[in-house]
Design an enzyme around this catalytic site. Structure first.
Site: not given
Ligand code: F6R
Length: 239
Positions: A67, A132, A134, A139
Protein backbone atom coordinates in the site's frame (compact mmCIF):
# COMPACT_ATOMS: atom_id res chain seq x y z
CA UNK A 1 -2.05 -22.25 8.84
CA UNK A 2 1.16 -22.76 10.78
CA UNK A 3 1.48 -20.66 13.95
CA UNK A 4 4.94 -20.14 15.44
CA UNK A 5 5.08 -18.59 18.90
CA UNK A 6 8.32 -16.81 19.79
CA UNK A 7 9.56 -15.28 23.01
CA UNK A 8 9.70 -11.68 21.87
CA UNK A 9 10.02 -9.30 18.90
CA UNK A 10 13.65 -10.17 18.16
CA UNK A 11 13.01 -13.91 18.13
CA UNK A 12 9.91 -13.38 15.97
CA UNK A 13 11.94 -11.27 13.52
CA UNK A 14 14.63 -13.96 13.29
CA UNK A 15 12.01 -16.68 12.75
CA UNK A 16 10.27 -14.59 10.10
CA UNK A 17 13.58 -14.23 8.31
CA UNK A 18 14.05 -18.03 8.35
CA UNK A 19 10.72 -18.34 6.52
CA UNK A 20 11.73 -15.62 4.03
CA UNK A 21 15.18 -17.13 3.52
CA UNK A 22 13.73 -20.52 2.65
CA UNK A 23 11.80 -18.88 -0.20
CA UNK A 24 14.69 -16.80 -1.56
CA UNK A 25 17.15 -19.69 -1.26
CA UNK A 26 14.88 -21.90 -3.34
CA UNK A 27 14.30 -19.17 -5.95
CA UNK A 28 16.85 -16.41 -6.47
CA UNK A 29 14.40 -14.47 -8.65
CA UNK A 30 11.57 -14.62 -6.12
CA UNK A 31 8.84 -11.99 -6.12
CA UNK A 32 8.41 -10.50 -2.67
CA UNK A 33 5.25 -8.88 -1.37
CA UNK A 34 6.29 -6.38 1.29
CA UNK A 35 4.68 -4.37 4.09
CA UNK A 36 5.48 -1.18 5.96
CA UNK A 37 4.80 -0.41 9.64
CA UNK A 38 6.83 -1.19 12.76
CA UNK A 39 6.35 -4.96 12.67
CA UNK A 40 8.50 -5.98 9.66
CA UNK A 41 11.45 -3.71 10.52
CA UNK A 42 13.15 -6.54 12.46
CA UNK A 43 12.68 -8.92 9.52
CA UNK A 44 14.15 -6.29 7.18
CA UNK A 45 17.13 -5.85 9.54
CA UNK A 46 17.79 -9.60 9.32
CA UNK A 47 17.55 -9.48 5.52
CA UNK A 48 20.05 -6.59 5.44
CA UNK A 49 22.44 -8.33 7.87
CA UNK A 50 22.50 -11.59 5.91
CA UNK A 51 22.97 -9.66 2.67
CA UNK A 52 25.90 -7.67 4.07
CA UNK A 53 27.56 -10.51 5.97
CA UNK A 54 26.86 -13.49 3.72
CA UNK A 55 26.04 -11.96 0.36
CA UNK A 56 22.44 -13.15 0.16
CA UNK A 57 21.38 -11.41 -3.02
CA UNK A 58 18.15 -9.78 -4.17
CA UNK A 59 19.57 -8.75 -7.55
CA UNK A 60 17.10 -10.92 -9.43
CA UNK A 61 14.13 -10.34 -7.10
CA UNK A 62 11.12 -8.14 -7.73
CA UNK A 63 9.07 -6.57 -4.98
CA UNK A 64 5.50 -5.34 -4.68
CA UNK A 65 4.39 -3.37 -1.65
CA UNK A 66 0.96 -3.63 -0.13
CA UNK A 67 0.00 0.00 0.00
CA UNK A 68 0.85 3.68 -0.24
CA UNK A 69 -0.70 6.99 0.74
CA UNK A 70 -2.53 8.98 -1.91
CA UNK A 71 -1.83 12.69 -2.18
CA UNK A 72 1.75 12.92 -1.01
CA UNK A 73 4.78 12.73 -3.24
CA UNK A 74 6.76 9.50 -3.34
CA UNK A 75 9.76 11.39 -2.03
CA UNK A 76 7.84 12.77 0.97
CA UNK A 77 9.57 11.64 4.16
CA UNK A 78 6.43 9.80 5.31
CA UNK A 79 5.63 8.00 2.06
CA UNK A 80 5.82 4.23 2.14
CA UNK A 81 8.19 4.50 -0.84
CA UNK A 82 10.61 6.43 1.41
CA UNK A 83 10.01 4.04 4.32
CA UNK A 84 10.90 1.01 2.20
CA UNK A 85 14.04 2.63 0.85
CA UNK A 86 15.23 3.70 4.29
CA UNK A 87 14.42 0.42 6.02
CA UNK A 88 15.32 -2.10 3.31
CA UNK A 89 15.93 -1.24 -0.33
CA UNK A 90 18.87 1.15 0.20
CA UNK A 91 20.73 -1.57 2.10
CA UNK A 92 20.33 -4.60 -0.19
CA UNK A 93 21.08 -5.14 -3.87
CA UNK A 94 17.51 -5.17 -5.22
CA UNK A 95 17.37 -3.16 -8.46
CA UNK A 96 15.38 0.08 -8.35
CA UNK A 97 13.55 -0.91 -11.55
CA UNK A 98 12.36 -4.13 -9.88
CA UNK A 99 10.74 -2.28 -6.97
CA UNK A 100 7.01 -1.67 -7.17
CA UNK A 101 4.67 0.24 -4.89
CA UNK A 102 1.14 1.16 -5.83
CA UNK A 103 0.88 4.84 -6.74
CA UNK A 104 -2.00 6.97 -7.90
CA UNK A 105 -5.54 7.88 -7.02
CA UNK A 106 -7.72 6.33 -9.71
CA UNK A 107 -8.98 3.00 -11.00
CA UNK A 108 -6.41 2.99 -13.81
CA UNK A 109 -3.59 3.01 -11.23
CA UNK A 110 -5.26 0.12 -9.36
CA UNK A 111 -5.76 -1.92 -12.54
CA UNK A 112 -2.16 -1.30 -13.61
CA UNK A 113 -0.87 -2.56 -10.27
CA UNK A 114 -2.94 -5.76 -10.47
CA UNK A 115 -1.72 -6.34 -14.00
CA UNK A 116 1.91 -5.86 -13.00
CA UNK A 117 1.57 -8.36 -10.14
CA UNK A 118 -0.17 -10.92 -12.32
CA UNK A 119 2.92 -10.91 -14.52
CA UNK A 120 5.07 -12.10 -11.62
CA UNK A 121 2.97 -13.92 -8.96
CA UNK A 122 4.07 -13.12 -5.43
CA UNK A 123 6.09 -15.97 -3.92
CA UNK A 124 5.89 -14.66 -0.36
CA UNK A 125 3.69 -11.87 0.97
CA UNK A 126 4.79 -10.26 4.23
CA UNK A 127 1.93 -8.90 6.34
CA UNK A 128 1.49 -7.10 9.62
CA UNK A 129 -1.95 -6.90 11.19
CA UNK A 130 -3.88 -3.99 12.65
CA UNK A 131 -5.35 -4.21 16.15
CA UNK A 132 -8.76 -4.38 14.42
CA UNK A 133 -7.65 -7.21 12.13
CA UNK A 134 -6.89 -5.08 9.07
CA UNK A 135 -4.32 -6.22 6.51
CA UNK A 136 -2.90 -3.70 4.09
CA UNK A 137 -5.31 -0.76 4.33
CA UNK A 138 -8.25 -3.19 4.20
CA UNK A 139 -10.28 -2.14 7.20
CA UNK A 140 -13.13 -4.22 8.71
CA UNK A 141 -15.98 -4.47 6.23
CA UNK A 142 -13.76 -4.62 3.14
CA UNK A 143 -15.04 -7.20 0.66
CA UNK A 144 -13.09 -10.46 0.47
CA UNK A 145 -13.38 -10.04 -3.32
CA UNK A 146 -11.54 -6.70 -3.36
CA UNK A 147 -8.59 -6.13 -5.65
CA UNK A 148 -6.24 -3.13 -5.50
CA UNK A 149 -8.41 -0.13 -4.64
CA UNK A 150 -8.47 3.39 -3.21
CA UNK A 151 -9.60 3.70 0.40
CA UNK A 152 -10.74 6.64 2.51
CA UNK A 153 -8.72 6.49 5.71
CA UNK A 154 -10.76 6.18 8.86
CA UNK A 155 -10.79 9.11 11.31
CA UNK A 156 -8.95 6.94 13.85
CA UNK A 157 -6.17 6.09 11.39
CA UNK A 158 -5.79 9.76 10.47
CA UNK A 159 -5.52 10.81 14.12
CA UNK A 160 -3.15 7.90 14.93
CA UNK A 161 -0.88 8.87 12.05
CA UNK A 162 -0.85 12.58 12.87
CA UNK A 163 2.23 11.90 15.04
CA UNK A 164 4.21 11.39 11.85
CA UNK A 165 2.90 14.67 10.35
CA UNK A 166 3.84 17.29 13.00
CA UNK A 167 0.79 16.23 15.04
CA UNK A 168 -1.33 18.03 12.45
CA UNK A 169 -4.28 15.94 11.23
CA UNK A 170 -4.66 18.29 8.25
CA UNK A 171 -1.31 17.15 6.91
CA UNK A 172 -2.17 13.44 7.09
CA UNK A 173 -3.27 11.98 3.75
CA UNK A 174 -6.98 11.17 3.72
CA UNK A 175 -6.76 8.37 1.18
CA UNK A 176 -4.54 5.43 0.35
CA UNK A 177 -4.14 2.87 -2.41
CA UNK A 178 -3.94 -0.74 -1.23
CA UNK A 179 -3.86 -4.27 -2.50
CA UNK A 180 -7.28 -5.79 -1.83
CA UNK A 181 -8.05 -8.96 0.10
CA UNK A 182 -8.38 -11.03 -3.08
CA UNK A 183 -5.03 -9.62 -4.25
CA UNK A 184 -3.33 -10.73 -1.04
CA UNK A 185 -4.93 -14.19 -1.30
CA UNK A 186 -3.28 -14.69 -4.73
CA UNK A 187 0.20 -14.85 -3.10
CA UNK A 188 1.70 -18.33 -3.09
CA UNK A 189 2.77 -18.02 0.54
CA UNK A 190 1.81 -15.56 3.28
CA UNK A 191 4.05 -14.64 6.22
CA UNK A 192 2.11 -12.67 8.84
CA UNK A 193 4.01 -11.26 11.80
CA UNK A 194 2.27 -9.92 14.91
CA UNK A 195 3.88 -8.80 18.13
CA UNK A 196 2.69 -7.02 21.25
CA UNK A 197 -0.31 -7.39 23.52
CA UNK A 198 -2.37 -4.90 21.49
CA UNK A 199 -2.47 -7.47 18.66
CA UNK A 200 -3.76 -10.36 20.83
CA UNK A 201 -7.45 -9.95 19.90
CA UNK A 202 -6.66 -9.61 16.20
CA UNK A 203 -4.45 -12.73 16.35
CA UNK A 204 -7.28 -14.63 18.04
CA UNK A 205 -9.62 -13.61 15.22
CA UNK A 206 -7.01 -14.49 12.60
CA UNK A 207 -6.27 -17.96 13.97
CA UNK A 208 -9.39 -19.11 15.80
CA UNK A 209 -12.19 -16.70 14.98
CA UNK A 210 -14.98 -16.94 12.46
CA UNK A 211 -13.99 -16.12 8.88
CA UNK A 212 -15.69 -12.77 8.48
CA UNK A 213 -15.23 -9.50 6.63
CA UNK A 214 -15.48 -7.83 10.06
CA UNK A 215 -11.98 -9.15 10.71
CA UNK A 216 -10.23 -9.02 7.33
CA UNK A 217 -7.23 -11.16 8.32
CA UNK A 218 -9.54 -14.11 9.15
CA UNK A 219 -9.73 -14.87 5.39
CA UNK A 220 -6.19 -16.23 5.71
CA UNK A 221 -7.66 -19.36 7.31
CA UNK A 222 -8.70 -20.22 3.74
CA UNK A 223 -5.25 -19.68 2.22
CA UNK A 224 -3.29 -22.91 1.58
CA UNK A 225 0.12 -21.70 2.81
CA UNK A 226 0.21 -19.25 5.70
CA UNK A 227 2.87 -18.94 8.40
CA UNK A 228 1.93 -16.74 11.36
CA UNK A 229 4.86 -15.66 13.53
CA UNK A 230 3.82 -14.15 16.85
CA UNK A 231 5.43 -13.28 20.14
CA UNK A 232 4.10 -14.47 23.50
CA UNK A 233 2.16 -11.24 24.08
CA UNK A 234 0.35 -11.39 20.74
CA UNK A 235 -0.32 -15.13 21.26
CA UNK A 236 -1.82 -14.72 24.74
CA UNK A 237 -5.41 -15.40 23.59
CA UNK A 238 -4.75 -18.39 21.32
CA UNK A 239 -2.90 -20.57 23.82
C1 F6R B 1 1.53 -1.83 6.24
C2 F6R B 1 0.14 -2.21 6.35
C3 F6R B 1 -0.59 -2.32 7.66
C4 F6R B 1 0.27 -2.73 8.85
C5 F6R B 1 -0.55 -2.79 10.13
C6 F6R B 1 0.31 -3.07 11.34
O1 F6R B 1 1.95 -1.80 4.88
O2 F6R B 1 -0.43 -2.42 5.35
O3 F6R B 1 -1.66 -3.23 7.51
O4 F6R B 1 0.85 -3.97 8.60
O5 F6R B 1 -1.23 -1.58 10.31
O6 F6R B 1 1.14 -1.97 11.55
P1 F6R B 1 2.34 -2.04 12.60
O7 F6R B 1 3.31 -3.06 12.09
O8 F6R B 1 2.94 -0.66 12.58
O9 F6R B 1 1.75 -2.44 13.90
Amino acid sequence: MEVIICKDYDEASAKAYEVMKEVISAKDDATLGLATGSTPIGLYKNMIKDHKENGVSYAKCHSFNLDEYVGIDRNHEQSYYTFMHENLFNHIDIKEENINLPYGDDQAACDAYEKAMDGYKIDIQVLGIGANGHIGFNEPGTSFDSLTHIVDLQEKTISDNARFFNNDMNLVPKKAITMGIATIMKAKKVLLIATGANKADAVYGLVKGEVTESLPASILQRHPDVVVVVDEAAASKIK
